[in-house]
Design a protein around this motif. Structure first.
Motif, mmCIF file in Angstrom:
data_model
loop_
_atom_site.group_PDB
_atom_site.id
_atom_site.type_symbol
_atom_site.label_atom_id
_atom_site.label_comp_id
_atom_site.label_asym_id
_atom_site.label_seq_id
_atom_site.Cartn_x
_atom_site.Cartn_y
_atom_site.Cartn_z
ATOM 1 N N ALA A 187 1.401 5.070 -25.212
ATOM 2 C CA ALA A 187 1.259 4.221 -26.397
ATOM 3 C C ALA A 187 0.222 3.150 -26.116
ATOM 4 N N ASP A 188 -0.205 2.497 -27.167
ATOM 5 C CA ASP A 188 -1.114 1.372 -26.990
ATOM 6 C C ASP A 188 -0.391 0.247 -26.249
ATOM 7 N N PRO A 189 -1.140 -0.693 -25.663
ATOM 8 C CA PRO A 189 -0.490 -1.815 -24.976
ATOM 9 C C PRO A 189 0.471 -2.548 -25.900
ATOM 10 N N VAL A 190 1.577 -2.945 -25.342
ATOM 11 C CA VAL A 190 2.613 -3.614 -26.127
ATOM 12 C C VAL A 190 2.272 -5.091 -26.303
ATOM 13 N N ILE A 191 2.342 -5.545 -27.523
ATOM 14 C CA ILE A 191 2.104 -6.955 -27.806
ATOM 15 C C ILE A 191 3.458 -7.634 -27.971
ATOM 16 N N GLY A 192 3.712 -8.616 -27.128
ATOM 17 C CA GLY A 192 4.990 -9.318 -27.212
ATOM 18 C C GLY A 192 6.041 -8.657 -26.340
ATOM 19 N N SER A 193 7.199 -9.237 -26.352
ATOM 20 C CA SER A 193 8.252 -8.769 -25.471
ATOM 21 C C SER A 193 9.081 -7.679 -26.135
ATOM 22 N N VAL A 194 9.757 -6.942 -25.300
ATOM 23 C CA VAL A 194 10.665 -5.908 -25.792
ATOM 24 C C VAL A 194 12.071 -6.361 -25.419
ATOM 25 N N ARG A 195 12.708 -7.023 -26.327
ATOM 26 C CA ARG A 195 13.991 -7.644 -26.023
ATOM 27 C C ARG A 195 15.017 -7.321 -27.101
ATOM 28 N N VAL A 196 16.251 -7.509 -26.747
ATOM 29 C CA VAL A 196 17.337 -7.514 -27.733
ATOM 30 C C VAL A 196 17.937 -8.907 -27.632
ATOM 31 N N ASP A 197 17.227 -9.876 -28.208
ATOM 32 C CA ASP A 197 17.595 -11.272 -28.013
ATOM 33 C C ASP A 197 18.365 -11.872 -29.183
ATOM 34 N N GLY A 198 18.687 -11.058 -30.169
ATOM 35 C CA GLY A 198 19.488 -11.549 -31.287
ATOM 36 C C GLY A 198 18.687 -12.135 -32.423
ATOM 37 N N ASN A 199 17.378 -12.305 -32.226
ATOM 38 C CA ASN A 199 16.565 -12.836 -33.321
ATOM 39 C C ASN A 199 16.409 -11.821 -34.443
#
Lengths: 449, 250
Positions: A247-259
């Motif tokens: 895939a293309d480079p990921v922008i931002g985090s890969v989280r399950v932070d509840g937001n």
């Protein structure tokens, strides 16, 4: 430092695993928990229905011959398989008939691998922990899929297969009690083999590759739990990791932070068809109430370019092809005024009237159009009518309610399993002492006919 | 179906692969020795399922006392799954040996072609080719039809992509076991009649296009010589595997 390198530096799997373990231990927001219950019931319905398919029977026999019997339940059957083969079988059953769930943004179907990871687990876990593990297995897939979309799918990968390895490893790994490090390793190990191409669309290999990735995830969680795999390097988004290759480079985090809970955006399918066909089906169902299909002279369907790319099949010859054929979806709905499993059977594929109308359907890809939209124009000798749908039933804006889900289960379980015990055990899962009632209800042994 | 898929599905031990007989003779005899020892090990597995047996044989082959240099040179990922799958399923020795020989040739051909097409810093060409080859070899052992073998090829291609990772011995062994079992399953599923794409390797969104450039450049010698002869000739000599096999498995 770019955002993409930041992701690599910190390792996606480790940070994601931290989030997942935290939510697993502390609990989910009530609204997420409720959506997870609906997704769970929907996945079971799809799996019970899919387990009756000829292809599911064939796959079961192959897996049984290759692996022998085991202790993990198989949806809709009395026989059991080992955890990984049962995971493949159950994910295949849920996926095979295209009647499961759909995340429009990423074209992901998260329920099958998470359900398979749950069912492969020991039944002693409290119901609420099973529900959390299922929900987080879905959410982990959605978080990763959102990060790698749309480039991953555009490159020819089948995102639902890639992410299935994550979903099943997370659900199964959480229920095995893996900690943050263990869960990260399980995800990485599951993803060492990246499974599934879009070349398989329209064939039963699509369900197989989802099943294979699911089995890899379950086996990976078990291997990490037992220590059989040794040290696993970072694969998921590490400095030399997966995203660079697929895939293309990921922008931002890969989280399950509840937001943001992606699970809340998952639609539950009202029709056994590809998700890009939903609006076209709904438009055709509305049109069928107003016109006589015998009078149809021409049909024009405007949809997104992606919908055309995925589902332009003017002359399907199999059930699998029909489910991802915009032409068939529209024709069957126009001719029969319905879009249930029978409209995607081989009977319907070969029906003379449906075939005639199908050949009249002209697809018109429209730039900028949403994957959720369709405009259907039909000309008859007396008039030309237009029907537009922007937010189809089953999409995030018009979700199926609990009653519709129960009806869906009853339809798919009819004559095979009793829907009542499945429905009651799903709704009661948060308070259930274990997973035993749920597992028993969805299999022939325990509930019977 | 394109030329590549057809070649892999229908590969035979006679023409058009020239000089096959001479090459095969050099390979089969040592493989036969190896096979005898491994068949004894196979018997010791008792009631293990075919997939479990394939995984265990693969693990044992990996864990044999190879020197690290030999293991590196002889590319375990390329050939161990094929040998393991065939030995786990073959009841007819000659058919098993024929299948091993063809599997090895498929593995070498695929790996060489993949190496020209996919970035090696991302993908493990030997791991990918080894899995596909093992499934096709297993298909041969269990007597699949042309259509069933084509389905097997599609199933194995869909599950084949293997990232290039820095794996320690334990992980490497685990992955080889996983590949062997999955390849065997792909052949069994191929027999079940599930529908499959026509061009799983060379299609617009098939393995070659998704992993790399979409090209497949077979080795220049392909069709003229038995490609695996040079690679495996030494490996299957008594000095390297025969004694080690007996030491490790008997």
């Amino acid at each position: 430092m770019t955002a993409a390198t930041a992701v690599g530096t910190f390792g996606v799997s480790r940070s994601l695993a931290e989030d997942l373990v935290t939510w697993y231990r502390t609990g989910l927001p009530a609204v997420v928990e409720r959506q997870a219950l609906k997704c769970l019931l929907n996945a079971i319905a799809a799996g019970v229905g899919g387990s009756r398919d000829v292809s599911a029977q064939a796959l079961f026999e192959a897996l049984r011959d290759a692996n022998g019997p085991g202790g993990a339940p198989v949806l809709g059957r009395a026989e059991r398989l080992g955890p990984a083969p049962s995971g493949m079988m159950n994910a295949f059953s849920v996926t095979q008939n295209d009647f499961d769930d759909a995340h429009f943004e990423t074209i992901l179907h998260p329920g099958a691998p998470a359900l398979a990871g749950l069912v492969a687990s020991r039944p002693e876990a409290p119901g609420i922990m099973g529900l959390r593990a299922f929900a987080l297995g879905c959410e982990a897939q959605l978080a990763v899929a959102s990060a790698i979309s749309p480039s991953h799918y555009a490159r020819g990968w089948h995102t639902s297969s890639t992410c299935a390895a994550i979903g099943s490893s997370v659900t199964h790994g959480l229920l095995l009690g893996l900690d943050e490090d263990g869960l990260a390793e399980a995800m990485d190990l599951a993803l060492v083999d990246a499974v599934g191409f879009r070349e398989s669309h329209g064939t039963e290999t699509k369900g197989y590759q989802v099943g294979r990735a699911t089995a890899n995830g379950i086996a990976a969680a078990m291997a990490v739990f037992s220590g059989a795999a040794g040290t696993v390097p970072s694969v998921l988004g590490g400095s030399d990791g997966t995203f660079k290759g697929i895939a293309d480079p990921v922008i931002g985090s890969v989280r399950v932070d509840g937001n943001r809970w992606h699970l809340r955006d998952v639609g539950l399918k009202p029709y056994p068809a590809g998700l890009v066909c939903f609006s076209a089906i709904e438009a055709a169902l509305r049109a069928a109430e107003e016109i006589d299909y015998h009078q149809i002279e021409s049909v024009r369907l405007e949809v997104s370019p992606l919908a055309c790319e995925l589902a332009d099949r003017s002359d399907p010859t199999t059930e699998s092809e029909a489910r991802v054929s915009l032409q068939h979806c529209v024709a069957a709905a126009l001719v029969e005024g319905a879009a249930g499993p029978d409209q995607f059977s081989i009977r319907a594929v070969e029906d003379i009237a449906i075939t005639r109308v199908r050949r009249e359907v002209e697809l018109a890809p429209k730039l900028g159009m949403s994957n959720q939209s369709a405009i259907l124009s039909i000309r008859t000798p007396s008039t030309t009518g237009t029907w537009s749908v922007d937010h189809p039933l089953g999409g995030p804006d018009r979700p199926l309610d609990e009653g519709a889900l129960e009806d869906k289960l009853a339809l798919l379980a009819s004559g095979h399993l009793l829907p009542g015990p499945i429905i009651s055990s799903v709704w009661a899962l948060p308070d259930a002492k274990d997973l035993g009632d749920l597992f028993a209800a969805m299999c022939l042994s325990g509930s019977g006919r | 179906m394109t030329q590549l898929e057809s070649l892999l599905i229908t590969m035979t031990l006679g023409p058009p692969i020239v000089r096959i007989a001479a090459g095969l003779e050099k390979i089969v005899e040592p493989v036969s020795c190896c096979g005898e020892a491994l068949q004894n090990f196979r018997s010791s597995l008792g009631t293990a399922s075919p997939a479990s047996a394939a995984a265990q044989i693969a693990g044992r082959l990996h864990d044999m006392p190879w020197s690290s240099k030999v293991a590196q040179q002889h590319r375990l990922e390329l050939w161990v799954p094929t040998v393991a799958c065939c030995l786990a399923t073959a009841s007819d020795t000659s058919r098993g040996i024929e299948a091993v020989a063809i599997g090895l040739e498929v593995a070498v051909l695929l790996s060489a072609g993949l190496s020209s097409s996919i970035p090696d810093e991302t993908w493990d060409a030997d791991g990918i080719a080894g899995g596909v080859a093992a499934a096709l070899a297993c298909a041969r052992v269990i007597g699949l039809s042309h259509a069933e073998t084509a389905s097997t090829l599609a199933m194995s291609a869909a599950q084949a992509p293997r990232f290039s990772i820095n794996a320690g011995a334990r992980l490497r062994s685990h992955l080889i076991e996983r590949t062997a079992a999955a390849s065997l399953e792909a052949a069994f599923v191929g027999r079940s009649g599930l529908s499959a794409p026509n061009a799983p390797l060379t299609g617009e969104r098939g393995l070659l296009a998704v992993l790399g450039s979409g090209r497949f450049d077979p080795p220049d010698e392909q069709g003229d010589v038995w490609l695996s002869e040079s690679l495996f000739g030494q490996l299957f000599s008594d000095e390297v595997i025969g004694t080690d096999t007996e030491r490790g498995l008997l």
